[in-house]
Enzyme design. Structure first.
Site, short mmCIF file in Angstrom:
data_model
loop_
_atom_site.label_atom_id
_atom_site.label_comp_id
_atom_site.label_asym_id
_atom_site.label_seq_id
_atom_site.Cartn_x
_atom_site.Cartn_y
_atom_site.Cartn_z
N LYS A 23 63.50 27.63 -6.49
CA LYS A 23 63.41 26.20 -7.28
C LYS A 23 63.39 25.59 -5.45
O LYS A 23 63.75 25.53 -4.26
CB LYS A 23 64.53 25.81 -7.42
CG LYS A 23 64.88 24.61 -7.85
CD LYS A 23 65.65 24.09 -8.50
CE LYS A 23 66.78 25.19 -9.29
NZ LYS A 23 68.26 25.21 -10.20
N CYS A 40 56.31 12.00 -3.05
CA CYS A 40 54.97 12.60 -4.13
C CYS A 40 55.98 12.52 -5.66
O CYS A 40 56.73 13.55 -5.79
CB CYS A 40 55.13 13.57 -3.58
SG CYS A 40 53.66 14.39 -3.83
N CYS A 42 52.80 13.94 -7.22
CA CYS A 42 51.87 15.67 -7.87
C CYS A 42 51.88 15.97 -7.61
O CYS A 42 51.36 17.11 -7.51
CB CYS A 42 50.76 14.35 -7.24
SG CYS A 42 50.22 14.39 -5.27
N HIS A 55 47.72 12.10 -4.02
CA HIS A 55 47.34 12.24 -4.72
C HIS A 55 46.29 11.50 -5.69
O HIS A 55 45.71 11.69 -7.15
CB HIS A 55 48.61 11.30 -6.32
CG HIS A 55 48.86 9.84 -5.50
ND1 HIS A 55 49.16 9.25 -4.73
CD2 HIS A 55 48.32 9.01 -5.34
CE1 HIS A 55 49.46 8.10 -4.11
NE2 HIS A 55 48.58 7.52 -4.84
#
Ligand code: FES
Length: 76
Positions: A23, A40, A42, A55
């Site tokens: 993770k 961020c 994206c 992005h």
């Protein structure tokens, strides 16, 4: 890693960042943020978790419309 082999490769939100970790979790102290910061969303930034403008290329290539989460101090 066994769990990675079991995951489908299609439809991943995160294509490249910390793929050896189960993770991706990022922590930052509020005191270190300064007057403004862009995170961020994206998953294409080379400076993840910070936005580096990647992005824009992602959106142009895919037709997506993602962008950063921007935080700023009220009086900044
Ligand atoms: Fe990912 Fe800007 S680079 S949101």
């Amino acid at each position: 890693v066994a769990w990675q082999a079991m995951r489908p490769k299609i439809g991943l939100v995160n294509p490249d960042i910390q793929k050896n970790d189960e993770k991706v979790v990022n922590t930052m102290d509020v005191e270190d943020i300064g007057d403004k910061i862009a995170f961020c969303r994206c998953w294409r930034s080379k400076k993840f978790p910070l936005c580096d403008g990647s992005h824009n290329a992602h959106n142009k290539k895919t037709g997506d419309n993602v962008g950063p989460m921007c935080l700023k101090r009220k009086n900044a």
